[in-house]
Design an enzyme around this catalytic site. Structure first.
Site, short mmCIF file in Angstrom:
data_model
loop_
_atom_site.label_atom_id
_atom_site.label_comp_id
_atom_site.label_asym_id
_atom_site.label_seq_id
_atom_site.Cartn_x
_atom_site.Cartn_y
_atom_site.Cartn_z
N CYS A 17 -12.26 -7.64 -58.52
CA CYS A 17 -13.14 -8.32 -57.57
C CYS A 17 -13.54 -7.34 -56.49
O CYS A 17 -13.06 -7.43 -55.36
CB CYS A 17 -12.46 -9.56 -57.00
SG CYS A 17 -13.62 -10.52 -56.01
N HIS A 27 -14.33 -7.57 -73.77
CA HIS A 27 -15.02 -8.87 -73.81
C HIS A 27 -15.72 -9.25 -72.51
O HIS A 27 -16.27 -10.33 -72.40
CB HIS A 27 -14.02 -9.97 -74.17
CG HIS A 27 -12.74 -9.88 -73.38
ND1 HIS A 27 -11.69 -9.08 -73.77
CD2 HIS A 27 -12.36 -10.47 -72.23
CE1 HIS A 27 -10.71 -9.19 -72.88
NE2 HIS A 27 -11.10 -10.03 -71.94
#
Ligand code: DSN
Length: 482
Positions: A203, A255
């Site tokens: 983040c 992914h």
């Protein structure tokens, strides 16, 4: 037909067993089929803004659902424990070749292990390969935008296995600016003497200063490991700075922005590591250490079907279309960020260099937990997040939004402006719910107000219907039915 203990096998049962093995999912297991259908419906009709998620392609899903799942392939291509693995050898070698090509790596200088099950196992394999038990590791702290697998302790308790089996020392962002405090990191590293420094985030909306991190690592004789799990696709497309220029080791999931199926990759340098003043060369020994750490150290047989899915995703990542996608991811994230700022929201660091933003709700009299719940009820998927390292008794005060998944469905900047308005309506609704309750209302009371029969059910349903109508207009990648 007899079992070894003499009990006869019922012939009808045996016949129906054979039939069961070829039944389609819908017939064979209607419960699981129905759960998948519901999930598909939700994904199609919602706004997926979780920064680590994406929609993989049909081709990747076909490879993932293939017969490759049936095989065990312990060992390495050409040196297997079981026979009959010629196609697995071919597949693994192809995946390795593509992985190096995607990131522009010379196979004389870099190698790659394509077997980790995901990002955390990849990271742990690296630690066990190059750091001795209880050796020292530094990574960005979880509340500051790091990852659990980079080490995490709270209230004196070691939470992450990385902190239990190694000694971890976090580095932080500057709480005023939101940028990583490299000076402080350098100061701490000089005292802590880590064996490994991690350049990776989950983040953090800004590019990392890999050159500075390398300098700090070198000063301490430490390895620099890039964890590009979030930005792997952006790096592949060459639209953000590459960790490969400065790191000794680079890990990634497959992914997230890379848009494959679930998996992990570990890249390691080969050949010359350094030359001393007398011209004596030291060579990297990472290839042996890392491969041994993955197998037999931590894993058994790799998931061959996942390796196939990753290989397909890597082929896609080599195309000009993939670069166009990643440029759109960046443009969409910027559009979302500036639209939200125009609507009066604080975005940490004032914007983004990548695919995600962190909204700071501290000036909005609400927390990320409640806002996340209302947004979810309105079919907008994002996640609460700590802001600028603030933890303790306070609930996470931020929301993290990412653009990769919706960009895969074809949304462009104008669409992301609309997405910003939907988020705004969800947050306004959060405030309304909060104001309608008594000041000490619990989270449970808050959730009840949103739920069926609660006094805000109608308002939530209205926003949700509009979000679903908007989201449903965009095509969904993947298999048509599932
Ligand atoms: N769970 C991922 C994320 O959301 O960033 C990291 O593992």
């Amino acid at each position: 037909m007899h079992r070894p203990n003499g009990n006869p096998v019922n012939k009808d049962r045996w016949q129906s067993h054979q039939e069961m093995m070829v039944e389609p999912l819908e017939i064979n297991d209607s419960e699981v089929f129905s759960i998948i259908k519901k999930e598909k419906h939700k994904q199609m009709n919602g706004l997926e803004l979780i920064a680590s998620e994406n929609f993989t392609s049909r081709a990747v899903l076909e490879a993932l659902g293939s017969c490759l799942t049936n095989k065990y392939s312990k060992g390495f291509p050409g040196q297997r424990y079981y026979k009959g693995l010629e196609y697995n050898d071919e597949l693994e070698t192809l995946c390795q070749r593509r992985a190096l090509e995607v990131f522009g790596l010379d196979s004389e200088k870099w190698g790659v292990n394509v077997r980790p099950y995901s990002g955390s196992p990849a990271n742990f394999a690296v630690y066990t390969a190059v750091v001795e038990p209880h050796g020292r590791i530094m990574g960005l702290d979880l509340p500051d935008g790091g990852h659990l697998s980079h080490g995490f302790m709270t209230g004196g308790k070691k939470i992450s296995a990385t902190s239990i089996f190694f000694e971890t020392m976090p580095y932080k962002v500057n709480p005023e600016t939101g940028y990583i405090d490299y000076d402080k990191l350098q100061e701490t590293a000089r005292l802590f003497h880590p064996k490994l420094i991690i350049a990776g985030t989950t983040c953090y909306s800004r590019n990392l200063d890999y050159a500075r991190l390398k300098q700090i690592a070198q000063e301490n004789g430490a390895y620099l490991m890039g964890d590009m799990a979030h930005i792997g696709g952006l790096v592949a497309a060459g639209v953000v700075p590459s960790p490969f220029d400065h790191c000794d080791i680079v890990t990634t999931t497959t992914h997230k922005s890379l848009r494959g199926c679930r998996g992990g990759l570990i890249f390691y340098r080969k050949g010359e590591q350094s030359v001393d003043t007398n011209g004596k060369k030291t060579l990297y020994n990472l290839e042996f250490l890392i491969n041994q750490a993955v197998f037999p150290g931590l894993q058994g047989g790799p998931h061959n079907n996942a390796i196939a899915g990753v290989a397909v995703a890597l082929k896609q990542a080599l195309t000009p279309e993939f670069k166009a996608y990643q440029l759109q991811v960046l443009a969409n994230c910027k559009a979302l960020s500036s639209s939200l700022m125009d609507l009066g929201y604080t975005i940490v660091t004032g914007g983004s260099d990548n695919h995600l933003i962190l909204m700071d709700l501290r000036n909005k009299e609400m927390d990320g937990v409640r806002a996340e719940k209302v947004l979810q009820a309105c079919a907008i998927s994002c996640n609460k997040n700590t802001c600028l390292g603030v933890t303790g008794a306070l609930l996470p005060s931020g929301l993290r939004f990412g653009s990769p998944a919706l960009s895969s469905r074809g949304l462009v900047e104008e669409d992301f402006k609309k997405v910003a308005h939907f988020i705004h309506r969800g947050i306004e609704l959060t405030l309304e719910v909060q104001r309608s309750l008594h000041p000490q209302a619990s989270l449970k009371e808050f959730v009840q107000a949103l739920a069926q029969g609660g006094k805000f059910q109608q308002r939530v349903s209205e926003v949700r219907a509009e979000v679903e109508a908007f989201a449903g207009r965009f095509p969904m990648p993947g298999l048509p039915e599932l």
